[in-house]
Design a protein around this motif. Structure first.
Motif, PDB file in Angstrom:
ATOM      1  N   LEU A  50     -15.404  11.850 -26.659  1.00  0.00           N
ATOM      2  CA  LEU A  50     -14.365  10.873 -26.554  1.00  0.00           C
ATOM      3  C   LEU A  50     -13.186  11.646 -26.186  1.00  0.00           C
ATOM      4  N   GLU A  75     -19.599   6.585 -18.072  1.00  0.00           N
ATOM      5  CA  GLU A  75     -19.833   6.091 -19.581  1.00  0.00           C
ATOM      6  C   GLU A  75     -18.886   6.719 -20.469  1.00  0.00           C
ATOM      7  N   CYS A  77     -15.879   7.450 -23.146  1.00  0.00           N
ATOM      8  CA  CYS A  77     -15.143   6.743 -23.957  1.00  0.00           C
ATOM      9  C   CYS A  77     -13.882   7.227 -24.030  1.00  0.00           C
ATOM     10  N   LEU A  99     -11.442   1.889 -23.689  1.00  0.00           N
ATOM     11  CA  LEU A  99     -12.046   0.782 -24.752  1.00  0.00           C
ATOM     12  C   LEU A  99     -11.286   0.638 -25.797  1.00  0.00           C
ATOM     13  N   VAL A 118     -14.387   3.349 -30.780  1.00  0.00           N
ATOM     14  CA  VAL A 118     -14.393   3.725 -29.532  1.00  0.00           C
ATOM     15  C   VAL A 118     -15.592   4.792 -29.206  1.00  0.00           C
ATOM     16  N   ARG A 121     -18.566   2.772 -28.463  1.00  0.00           N
ATOM     17  CA  ARG A 121     -18.164   1.893 -27.471  1.00  0.00           C
ATOM     18  C   ARG A 121     -17.814   0.422 -27.676  1.00  0.00           C
ATOM     19  N   LYS A 123     -14.675  -2.144 -28.380  1.00  0.00           N
ATOM     20  CA  LYS A 123     -13.228  -2.197 -27.930  1.00  0.00           C
ATOM     21  C   LYS A 123     -12.368  -2.330 -29.302  1.00  0.00           C
TER      22      LYS A 123
END
Length: 209
Positions: A50, A75, A77, A99, A118, A121, A123
């Motif tokens: 992340l 992909e 985050c 996200l 997040v 994944r 929001k």
């Protein structure tokens, strides 16, 4: 373990967030960056689980950085952690691919929970900005700057910072001609003819102080 890249141009701020995040045994700040360019260099060498980034970075801003990260790592985050409470900034960040969006005026628990969401994944918007965004959608309130795409919004930010066409081109790795074209598109979308009118509108919309 959630491995985090923390991007903020203030070292003291990063240190504070590192301590906050690492109070949780399953959160670890693996790397820190003080600019978008430094963040991209770190990401060339490895991919965190992340990325937490600020929008107000020197040079290339957080919205452009978000797009660059996702171009390389679709992909990825990304959680934006910003001082801006205007729904416009949150909308632009989400449109760019983030996200989550959490304001720096939020409580520490809000940031921690946003990190977990997040990383899954999901929001997320911080509670202090979510109602404003919902109200804007329900009322159909129209901020003309909301018509700008993330690239146009980023170039507008740099223009308002007083940067010239060549400087902006160098920061974004695009030609001065492209910057000029986007500059024209921005004024067209915002319904202004001159840079003075553009600056006045930006002040009215609270894009600058």
């Amino acid at each position: 373990m959630i491995r985090i890249l923390l991007v903020d141009d203030h070292a003291v701020v990063r240190e504070g967030y590192r301590r906050l995040l690492e109070r949780r045994a399953d959160l670890r700040v693996e790397a820190e960056a003080g600019s978008a360019e430094e963040a991209l260099q770190i990401l060339r060498e490895g991919q965190p689980d992340l990325t937490i980034l600020d929008l107000s970075l020197p040079g290339m801003g957080g919205i452009e950085l978000t797009q660059r990260i996702l171009q390389r790592q679709p992909e990825a985050c990304i959680l934006v952690f910003s001082m801006h409470r205007d729904p416009l900034f949150a909308a632009q960040a989400i449109r760019a691919g983030a996200l989550g969006y959490v304001t720096k005026s939020s409580s520490p628990d809000v940031l921690i929970q946003a990190v977990y969401k997040v990383a899954r994944r999901e929001k997320v918007l911080s509670p202090d900005i979510a109602p404003e965004m919902a109200l804007t959608l329900l009322e159909g309130a129209s901020n003309p700057a909301g018509e700008l795409n993330p690239r146009e919004f980023e170039i507008l930010r740099l223009l308002l910072d007083g940067l010239g066409t060549e400087e902006i081109g160098n920061i974004l790795n695009i030609s001065p001609k492209t910057v000029q074209n986007v500059h024209y598109q921005i004024k067209t979308k915002l319904g202004v003819r001159t840079d003075i009118e553009l600056a006045r509108l930006a002040m009215k919309l609270k894009l600058i102080g």
